[in-house]
Design an enzyme around this catalytic site. Structure first.
Site, PDB file in Angstrom:
ATOM      1  N   GLU A  86     -10.860 -18.203 -20.612  1.00 19.35           N
ATOM      2  CA  GLU A  86     -11.058 -17.543 -21.899  1.00 19.35           C
ATOM      3  C   GLU A  86     -11.319 -16.063 -21.647  1.00 19.35           C
ATOM      4  O   GLU A  86     -12.164 -15.686 -20.827  1.00 19.35           O
ATOM      5  CB  GLU A  86     -12.216 -18.139 -22.703  1.00 19.35           C
ATOM      6  CG  GLU A  86     -12.408 -17.324 -23.992  1.00 19.35           C
ATOM      7  CD  GLU A  86     -13.118 -17.993 -25.136  1.00 19.35           C
ATOM      8  OE1 GLU A  86     -13.806 -18.990 -24.923  1.00 19.35           O
ATOM      9  OE2 GLU A  86     -12.978 -17.464 -26.279  1.00 19.35           O
ATOM     10  N   GLU A 111     -15.971 -11.766 -19.513  1.00 17.18           N
ATOM     11  CA  GLU A 111     -16.586 -11.029 -20.619  1.00 17.18           C
ATOM     12  C   GLU A 111     -17.225  -9.771 -20.046  1.00 17.18           C
ATOM     13  O   GLU A 111     -18.011  -9.841 -19.095  1.00 17.18           O
ATOM     14  CB  GLU A 111     -17.629 -11.911 -21.314  1.00 17.18           C
ATOM     15  CG  GLU A 111     -18.463 -11.196 -22.369  1.00 17.18           C
ATOM     16  CD  GLU A 111     -17.625 -10.478 -23.444  1.00 17.18           C
ATOM     17  OE1 GLU A 111     -16.873 -11.131 -24.151  1.00 17.18           O
ATOM     18  OE2 GLU A 111     -17.753  -9.237 -23.548  1.00 17.18           O
ATOM     19  N   ASP A 161     -10.551  -7.537 -29.551  1.00 11.77           N
ATOM     20  CA  ASP A 161     -10.869  -6.311 -30.304  1.00 11.77           C
ATOM     21  C   ASP A 161      -9.587  -5.772 -30.930  1.00 11.77           C
ATOM     22  O   ASP A 161      -8.586  -5.583 -30.237  1.00 11.77           O
ATOM     23  CB  ASP A 161     -11.487  -5.274 -29.358  1.00 11.77           C
ATOM     24  CG  ASP A 161     -12.842  -5.748 -28.833  1.00 11.77           C
ATOM     25  OD1 ASP A 161     -13.689  -6.143 -29.645  1.00 11.77           O
ATOM     26  OD2 ASP A 161     -13.035  -5.763 -27.598  1.00 11.77           O
ATOM     27  N   LYS A 165      -6.773   1.519 -35.481  1.00 14.04           N
ATOM     28  CA  LYS A 165      -6.160   2.849 -35.663  1.00 14.04           C
ATOM     29  C   LYS A 165      -4.944   2.987 -34.759  1.00 14.04           C
ATOM     30  O   LYS A 165      -5.004   2.606 -33.573  1.00 14.04           O
ATOM     31  CB  LYS A 165      -7.163   3.949 -35.316  1.00 14.04           C
ATOM     32  CG  LYS A 165      -8.306   4.021 -36.318  1.00 14.04           C
ATOM     33  CD  LYS A 165      -9.250   5.145 -35.984  1.00 14.04           C
ATOM     34  CE  LYS A 165     -10.379   5.145 -37.002  1.00 14.04           C
ATOM     35  NZ  LYS A 165     -11.581   5.797 -36.549  1.00 14.04           N
ATOM     36  N   ASP A 197      -7.380 -11.907 -36.814  1.00 13.47           N
ATOM     37  CA  ASP A 197      -7.433 -11.746 -38.268  1.00 13.47           C
ATOM     38  C   ASP A 197      -6.835 -10.403 -38.668  1.00 13.47           C
ATOM     39  O   ASP A 197      -7.019  -9.967 -39.805  1.00 13.47           O
ATOM     40  CB  ASP A 197      -8.876 -11.862 -38.786  1.00 13.47           C
ATOM     41  CG  ASP A 197      -9.807 -10.864 -38.106  1.00 13.47           C
ATOM     42  OD1 ASP A 197      -9.649 -10.643 -36.887  1.00 13.47           O
ATOM     43  OD2 ASP A 197     -10.694 -10.310 -38.782  1.00 13.47           O
ATOM     44  N   THR A 233     -16.040 -18.741 -35.660  1.00 14.60           N
ATOM     45  CA  THR A 233     -17.074 -17.834 -35.123  1.00 14.60           C
ATOM     46  C   THR A 233     -17.394 -16.754 -36.159  1.00 14.60           C
ATOM     47  O   THR A 233     -16.696 -16.607 -37.162  1.00 14.60           O
ATOM     48  CB  THR A 233     -16.589 -17.133 -33.834  1.00 14.60           C
ATOM     49  OG1 THR A 233     -15.481 -16.278 -34.177  1.00 14.60           O
ATOM     50  CG2 THR A 233     -16.196 -18.121 -32.773  1.00 14.60           C
ATOM     51  N   ARG A 234     -18.429 -15.981 -35.853  1.00 15.77           N
ATOM     52  CA  ARG A 234     -18.802 -14.886 -36.755  1.00 15.77           C
ATOM     53  C   ARG A 234     -17.652 -13.902 -36.924  1.00 15.77           C
ATOM     54  O   ARG A 234     -17.437 -13.371 -37.994  1.00 15.77           O
ATOM     55  CB  ARG A 234     -20.018 -14.135 -36.197  1.00 15.77           C
ATOM     56  CG  ARG A 234     -21.347 -14.757 -36.544  1.00 15.77           C
ATOM     57  CD  ARG A 234     -22.462 -14.075 -35.806  1.00 15.77           C
ATOM     58  NE  ARG A 234     -22.165 -14.051 -34.369  1.00 15.77           N
ATOM     59  CZ  ARG A 234     -22.283 -12.983 -33.586  1.00 15.77           C
ATOM     60  NH1 ARG A 234     -22.697 -11.841 -34.078  1.00 15.77           N
ATOM     61  NH2 ARG A 234     -22.006 -13.047 -32.297  1.00 15.77           N
ATOM     62  N   GLU A 236     -14.418 -14.526 -36.798  1.00 16.78           N
ATOM     63  CA  GLU A 236     -13.411 -15.071 -37.708  1.00 16.78           C
ATOM     64  C   GLU A 236     -13.940 -15.036 -39.152  1.00 16.78           C
ATOM     65  O   GLU A 236     -13.239 -14.635 -40.077  1.00 16.78           O
ATOM     66  CB  GLU A 236     -13.072 -16.517 -37.308  1.00 16.78           C
ATOM     67  CG  GLU A 236     -12.041 -17.128 -38.236  1.00 16.78           C
ATOM     68  CD  GLU A 236     -11.470 -18.436 -37.708  1.00 16.78           C
ATOM     69  OE1 GLU A 236     -12.010 -18.992 -36.745  1.00 16.78           O
ATOM     70  OE2 GLU A 236     -10.464 -18.887 -38.287  1.00 16.78           O
TER      71      GLU A 236
HETATM   72  C1  LIG Z   1     -14.138  -9.258 -31.150  1.00 16.34           C
HETATM   73  S1  LIG Z   1     -15.003 -10.068 -29.850  1.00 16.34           S
HETATM   74  C2  LIG Z   1     -14.516 -11.789 -30.054  1.00 16.34           C
HETATM   75  C3  LIG Z   1     -15.464 -12.771 -29.383  1.00 16.34           C
HETATM   76  C4  LIG Z   1     -15.038 -14.241 -29.412  1.00 16.34           C
HETATM   77  N1  LIG Z   1     -13.738 -14.427 -28.778  1.00 16.34           N
HETATM   78  C5  LIG Z   1     -15.023 -14.787 -30.824  1.00 16.34           C
HETATM   79  O1  LIG Z   1     -13.952 -15.132 -31.324  1.00 16.34           O
HETATM   80  O2  LIG Z   1     -16.102 -14.891 -31.402  1.00 16.34           O
HETATM   81  C6  LIG Z   1     -14.038  -9.563 -28.444  1.00 16.34           C
HETATM   82  C7  LIG Z   1     -14.784  -9.768 -27.126  1.00 16.34           C
HETATM   83  O3  LIG Z   1     -13.883  -9.509 -26.065  1.00 16.34           O
HETATM   84  C8  LIG Z   1     -14.557  -8.761 -25.051  1.00 16.34           C
HETATM   85  N2  LIG Z   1     -13.494  -8.059 -24.291  1.00 16.34           N
HETATM   86  C9  LIG Z   1     -12.606  -7.152 -24.766  1.00 16.34           C
HETATM   87  N3  LIG Z   1     -11.730  -6.797 -23.820  1.00 16.34           N
HETATM   88  C10 LIG Z   1     -12.062  -7.512 -22.693  1.00 16.34           C
HETATM   89  C11 LIG Z   1     -11.531  -7.562 -21.377  1.00 16.34           C
HETATM   90  N4  LIG Z   1     -10.474  -6.828 -21.007  1.00 16.34           N
HETATM   91  N5  LIG Z   1     -12.117  -8.393 -20.486  1.00 16.34           N
HETATM   92  C12 LIG Z   1     -13.191  -9.145 -20.837  1.00 16.34           C
HETATM   93  N6  LIG Z   1     -13.738  -9.127 -22.074  1.00 16.34           N
HETATM   94  C13 LIG Z   1     -13.188  -8.327 -22.991  1.00 16.34           C
HETATM   95  C14 LIG Z   1     -15.517  -7.875 -25.826  1.00 16.34           C
HETATM   96  O4  LIG Z   1     -16.600  -7.427 -25.028  1.00 16.34           O
HETATM   97  C15 LIG Z   1     -15.955  -8.829 -26.942  1.00 16.34           C
HETATM   98  O5  LIG Z   1     -17.085  -9.590 -26.547  1.00 16.34           O
END
Ligand SMILES: C[S@@+](CC[C@H](N)C(=O)[O-])C[C@H]1O[C@@H](n2cnc3c(N)ncnc32)[C@H](O)[C@@H]1O
Length: 256
Positions: A86, A111, A161, A165, A197, A233-234, A236
């Site tokens: 993941e 992560e 993420d 933009k 989303d 999840t939060r 979503e």
């Molecule tokens: C928007 S959050 C979504 C979290 C989770 N997947 C969920 O659906 O609730 C995106 C997560 O990806 C992590 N992240 C972004 N780019 C990453 C990368 N290249 N390697 C590891 N983690 C990454 C961020 O730190 C963040 O915790």
């Protein structure tokens, strides 16, 4: 010794100066945020990181991985089992229930955000899970250096993420280079599951993955049905509350 997340207030990118290496700023898919932990996160980290977090040698920054780094995955998990990765589980809201539901797989999570990793290891300990290991570093480098070619059964990328933009689109995780890397890491028949989303990111994902040799859509020209095993999840919920539609995608590695 397991590497400790960058301590509060320390700098990931030291500027030039005596004895300091100049760090090349790479385009990455995440925001480099403070690693400052709340007391409960710090406690969870101290109590449980040795059980779940795999130490890997880094380059200049705390979220990087040295190109020479390798992992002995069967040794790290204490068994041979199908490998699921993941990317970006955050605090593990969906990872923890999905790992509990799939005790037969080894689940490796990448992560970058240290406070989230601390919360994640606390949640893994409370759930008494033994099939999850975490690397607190950039997943792209992890896939490059730590996951063997054709060694991956499934990859999960849920709510990456969005970088909405236009000038930030280059930071989006799912682009042609990452897609080619994932295709090379999946075993033939292995599956990449994604969800977002952000409509334009979903369309971009579909274009990129459709254009990646060795990946085929399970739902050509359309979207996958919401994967029933994926908990809400939060992130979503926030998208749904804002009126955004969620799109799932499922691609399979061909045998070619
Ligand atoms: C928007 S959050 C979504 C979290 C989770 N997947 C969920 O659906 O609730 C995106 C997560 O990806 C992590 N992240 C972004 N780019 C990453 C990368 N290249 N390697 C590891 N983690 C990454 C961020 O730190 C963040 O915790």
């Amino acid at each position: 010794m397991t590497r400790v997340p960058t301590p509060a207030g320390s700098v990931d990118h030291p500027g030039p100066g005596p004895g300091r290496a100049r760090v090349h700023r790479e385009v990455v898919s995440y925001v480099r945020r403070s690693a400052r932990m709340r007391p409960n996160q710090r406690r969870a980290w101290e109590r449980h990181h040795e059980e779940f977090v795999l130490e890997v040698p880094q380059r200049e920054t705390s979220t990087s991985i040295d190109a020479a780094a390798r992992l002995d995955l069967p040794a790290a998990f204490g068994r041979e089992a199908p490998l699921v990765v993941e990317v970006g589980p955050g605090t593990g809201e969906s990872l923890v229930p999905m790992a509990r539901a799939r005790p037969e797989v080894n689940l490796l999570a990448f992560e970058v955000y240290a406070p989230a990793v601390a919360q994640l290891v606390g949640a893994l300990a409370r759930a008494e899970l033994t099939n999850v290991r975490v690397v607190a570093a950039n997943a792209v480098e992890g896939l490059q250096h730590l996951v063997p070619a054709a060694g991956l059964d499934e990859l999960w990328t849920f709510f990456p993420d969005p970088w909405p933009k236009a000038r930030h689109h280059k930071r989006r995780l799912v682009g042609p280079d990452t897609a080619a890397l994932v295709a090379a890491r999946l075993r033939p028949g292995g599956v990449w599951r994604l969800a977002t989303d952000w409509e334009d990111y979903a369309v971009q994902m579909r274009q990129v993955l459709d254009g990646t040799p060795a990946l085929v859509s399970e739902h050509p020209g359309g979207w996958a049905p919401r994967w029933a095993d994926r908990p809400l999840t939060r992130f979503e919920q926030r998208g749904l509350d804002a009126g955004r539609a969620v799109h799932d995608l499922t691609y399979r590695r061909t045998s070619a």
